[in-house]
Design an enzyme around this catalytic site. Structure first.
Site, PDB file in Angstrom:
ATOM      1  N   SER A 126       0.831  -1.208   0.000  1.00 62.93           N
ATOM      2  CA  SER A 126       0.000   0.000   0.000  1.00 62.93           C
ATOM      3  C   SER A 126       0.863   1.255   0.000  1.00 62.93           C
ATOM      4  O   SER A 126       1.943   1.273   0.583  1.00 62.93           O
ATOM      5  CB  SER A 126      -0.883  -0.003   1.266  1.00 62.93           C
ATOM      6  OG  SER A 126      -1.455   1.277   1.493  1.00 62.93           O
ATOM      7  N   TYR A 151      -2.142  -0.268  10.710  1.00 66.32           N
ATOM      8  CA  TYR A 151      -2.368  -0.953   9.409  1.00 66.32           C
ATOM      9  C   TYR A 151      -1.187  -0.682   8.480  1.00 66.32           C
ATOM     10  O   TYR A 151      -0.582  -1.607   7.941  1.00 66.32           O
ATOM     11  CB  TYR A 151      -3.667  -0.471   8.751  1.00 66.32           C
ATOM     12  CG  TYR A 151      -3.671  -0.750   7.270  1.00 66.32           C
ATOM     13  CD1 TYR A 151      -3.362   0.252   6.351  1.00 66.32           C
ATOM     14  CD2 TYR A 151      -3.907  -2.031   6.791  1.00 66.32           C
ATOM     15  CE1 TYR A 151      -3.298  -0.012   5.001  1.00 66.32           C
ATOM     16  CE2 TYR A 151      -3.847  -2.303   5.434  1.00 66.32           C
ATOM     17  CZ  TYR A 151      -3.546  -1.285   4.548  1.00 66.32           C
ATOM     18  OH  TYR A 151      -3.472  -1.542   3.196  1.00 66.32           O
ATOM     19  N   LYS A 155       2.030  -3.120   6.811  1.00 67.54           N
ATOM     20  CA  LYS A 155       2.474  -3.208   5.412  1.00 67.54           C
ATOM     21  C   LYS A 155       3.979  -2.928   5.312  1.00 67.54           C
ATOM     22  O   LYS A 155       4.709  -3.593   4.586  1.00 67.54           O
ATOM     23  CB  LYS A 155       1.688  -2.224   4.535  1.00 67.54           C
ATOM     24  CG  LYS A 155       0.236  -2.620   4.334  1.00 67.54           C
ATOM     25  CD  LYS A 155       0.097  -3.992   3.671  1.00 67.54           C
ATOM     26  CE  LYS A 155      -1.344  -4.384   3.423  1.00 67.54           C
ATOM     27  NZ  LYS A 155      -1.468  -5.745   2.845  1.00 67.54           N
TER      28      LYS A 155
HETATM   29  C1  WQD Z   1      -9.278   9.654   0.641  1.00 73.31           C
HETATM   30  C2  WQD Z   1      -9.509  11.147   0.773  1.00 73.31           C
HETATM   31  C3  WQD Z   1      -9.898  11.857   3.035  1.00 73.31           C
HETATM   32  C4  WQD Z   1     -13.801   9.941   3.568  1.00 73.31           C
HETATM   33  C5  WQD Z   1      -6.826   4.645   2.942  1.00 73.31           C
HETATM   34  C6  WQD Z   1      -5.747   3.785   3.545  1.00 73.31           C
HETATM   35  C7  WQD Z   1      -4.964   3.140   2.429  1.00 73.31           C
HETATM   36  C8  WQD Z   1      -5.917   2.350   1.567  1.00 73.31           C
HETATM   37  C9  WQD Z   1      -6.939   3.290   0.965  1.00 73.31           C
HETATM   38  C10 WQD Z   1      -6.186   0.067   2.245  1.00 73.31           C
HETATM   39  C11 WQD Z   1      -8.804  11.754   1.980  1.00 73.31           C
HETATM   40  C12 WQD Z   1     -11.125  12.124   2.153  1.00 73.31           C
HETATM   41  C13 WQD Z   1     -12.604  10.342   3.004  1.00 73.31           C
HETATM   42  C14 WQD Z   1     -14.797  10.911   3.892  1.00 73.31           C
HETATM   43  C15 WQD Z   1     -13.346  12.635   3.073  1.00 73.31           C
HETATM   44  N1  WQD Z   1      -6.548   1.347   2.327  1.00 73.31           N
HETATM   45  N2  WQD Z   1     -12.388  11.668   2.759  1.00 73.31           N
HETATM   46  N3  WQD Z   1     -14.520  12.224   3.617  1.00 73.31           N
HETATM   47  O1  WQD Z   1      -7.054   7.623   3.639  1.00 73.31           O
HETATM   48  O2  WQD Z   1      -6.138   7.997   1.280  1.00 73.31           O
HETATM   49  O3  WQD Z   1      -6.235   5.686   2.216  1.00 73.31           O
HETATM   50  O4  WQD Z   1      -7.636   3.890   2.081  1.00 73.31           O
HETATM   51  O5  WQD Z   1      -5.432  -0.470   1.502  1.00 73.31           O
HETATM   52  O6  WQD Z   1      -4.004   2.275   2.975  1.00 73.31           O
HETATM   53  O7  WQD Z   1      -4.865   4.611   4.281  1.00 73.31           O
HETATM   54  O8  WQD Z   1      -8.332   6.843   1.591  1.00 73.31           O
HETATM   55  O9  WQD Z   1     -10.674   6.994   0.912  1.00 73.31           O
HETATM   56  O10 WQD Z   1     -10.132   7.107   3.397  1.00 73.31           O
HETATM   57  O11 WQD Z   1      -9.574   9.051   1.899  1.00 73.31           O
HETATM   58  O12 WQD Z   1     -13.109  13.844   2.845  1.00 73.31           O
HETATM   59  O13 WQD Z   1     -15.910  10.617   4.412  1.00 73.31           O
HETATM   60  O14 WQD Z   1     -10.906  11.369   0.979  1.00 73.31           O
HETATM   61  O15 WQD Z   1      -9.685  12.939   3.940  1.00 73.31           O
HETATM   62  O16 WQD Z   1      -8.361  13.059   1.617  1.00 73.31           O
HETATM   63  P1  WQD Z   1      -6.900   7.151   2.241  1.00 73.31           P
HETATM   64  P2  WQD Z   1      -9.763   7.447   1.987  1.00 73.31           P
END
Ligand code: WQD
Length: 343
Positions: A126, A151, A155
């Site tokens: 990841s 998490y 990784k």
């Molecule tokens: C993306 C963007 C949030 C939800 C995580 C894990 C990574 C992988 C993918 C497993 C950010 C914004 C999100 C919401 C928002 N997981 N957001 N409102 O955090 O980049 O990655 O998921 O393999 O390892 O760390 O993904 O989709 O949670 O967030 O504004 O209700 O969307 O702040 O900027 P992230 P995400």
């Protein structure tokens, strides 16, 4: 026919990868204890490909049960290891569960790969291993930052375990660092099945638009980005899937320069939360009910991939854009709504 074992084959990325492997002539078996999944996606795979996938319902933390699967399938050409817990907030609340599950299962699989002399191993990693990196786009040789969650640390540790394993034993190993996988297979027969309330952006968007969630918060509008919201490298799950098939073919054909190679899987450009929302509204025709909120702890401001290595060495080309990702994600959400049994 060349047989591949996919661990976590009942999960989101595992299931989509199985479809791509079958499309490229591989025979596939799955190992999944269904602790975070059901066999619903295997049924979808059968509808897409006509192939019924055998799943061994085995806990990979049980070494003897894991070995029994290898004993029964000694003719495998490779293993793709997806099986792991991956919910960031849960890992913060329950770190020991994550270290035990994600690392014990990896070690057991590697012990079997070694003992049964399976020649090729592909590991699901990841972009979260980069932590709060600043150099963008991120290349594979970027020094790893501080993991922002247990998490992410599993990784980082998993990659290190494989590094030392590769130095000690023969066999080829490729690690694929996913950026943000989203979307669903174009047939809409398989897609993401988040358990409980989703944390990731795209399921939150589609569930809010479908009325499953009352509203959506944009976490942060004061980042130093073009519109103040966080930037990520969203990539369609079928592009991620195809990269796994290509990585396996790369090893089978002996094209790897070393027995420990890493590839970034992102489209190589950043999309902000607000831009993602606009793309969703454009393809769905829905007006999304969202408000701006505070930054989410642990979020990085911006990250997107340098995917040159995957393009040049794997011959991989991402095919889907952000609108394709949003369109298939929305169609899948509507499919779930119509077939209440799956949601
Ligand atoms: C993306 C963007 C949030 C939800 C995580 C894990 C990574 C992988 C993918 C497993 C950010 C914004 C999100 C919401 C928002 N997981 N957001 N409102 O955090 O980049 O990655 O998921 O393999 O390892 O760390 O993904 O989709 O949670 O967030 O504004 O209700 O969307 O702040 O900027 P992230 P995400």
């Amino acid at each position: 026919m060349r047989k591949v074992l996919v661990t976590g084959g009942c999960g989101y990325i595992g299931a989509h990868t199985i479809v791509d492997l079958i499309d490229h002539g591989f025979e596939v078996i799955s190992v999944d204890n269904n602790s975070r999944s059901t066999t619903a996606l295997l049924d979808g795979i059968e509808r897409i490909t006509g192939h019924k996938i055998k799943n061994y319902k085995v806990d990979l933390c049980n070494f003897d049960d894991t070995g029994a699967v290898f004993q029964e399938n000694r003719d495998m050409v490779g293993i793709i290891h997806f099986a792991a817990y991956k919910t960031v907030p849960e890992s913060v609340a329950r770190p020991l569960l994550y270290f035990h599950n994600n690392l014990e299962s990896l070690i057991n699989v590697l012990r079997c790969v070694r003992d049964y002399k399976i020649p090729n191993f592909v590991f699901s990693s990841s972009c979260s291993v980069y932590g709060n990196t600043v150099a963008l786009p991120v290349a594979e040789d970027t020094p790893l930052g501080e993991a922002q969650s247990p998490y992410a640390r599993t990784k980082q540790m998993g990659e290190q375990i494989i590094f030392d394993y590769a130095r000690a034993y023969s066999g080829n190993n490729v690690l694929l660092r996913y950026f943000n996988p989203v979307g669903a297979h174009p047939s809409i027969e398989i897609g993401e099945l988040p358990l409980g309330k989703p944390d990731n952006l795209v399921p939150v968007i589609t569930q809010t638009a479908a009325g499953k969630l009352p509203e959506m918060k944009v976490w942060g509008d004061d980042y130093n980005t073009r519109d103040g919201s966080g930037i990520r490298d969203y990539i369609h799950v079928m592009d991620i899937a195809n990269a796994h098939t290509r990585a396996l073919q790369y090893l089978i054909e002996g094209k790897n320069a070393s027995n420990y190679e890493i590839f970034n899987l992102g489209i190589g450009k950043g999309v902000s939360v607000l831009e993602a929302i606009r793309a969703f509204e454009k393809v769905s025709g829905e007006k999304l009910n969202y408000t701006m909120g505070p930054r989410r702890p642990g979020d990085v401001e911006a990250i997107y991939a340098d995917n040159t290595r995957a393009r040049q060495l794997l011959g991989w080309e991402p095919r889907y854009n952000i609108e394709d990702m949003m369109r298939t994600a929305w169609q899948w959400e509507l499919h779930l709504k119509e077939n209440n049994s799956l949601s």
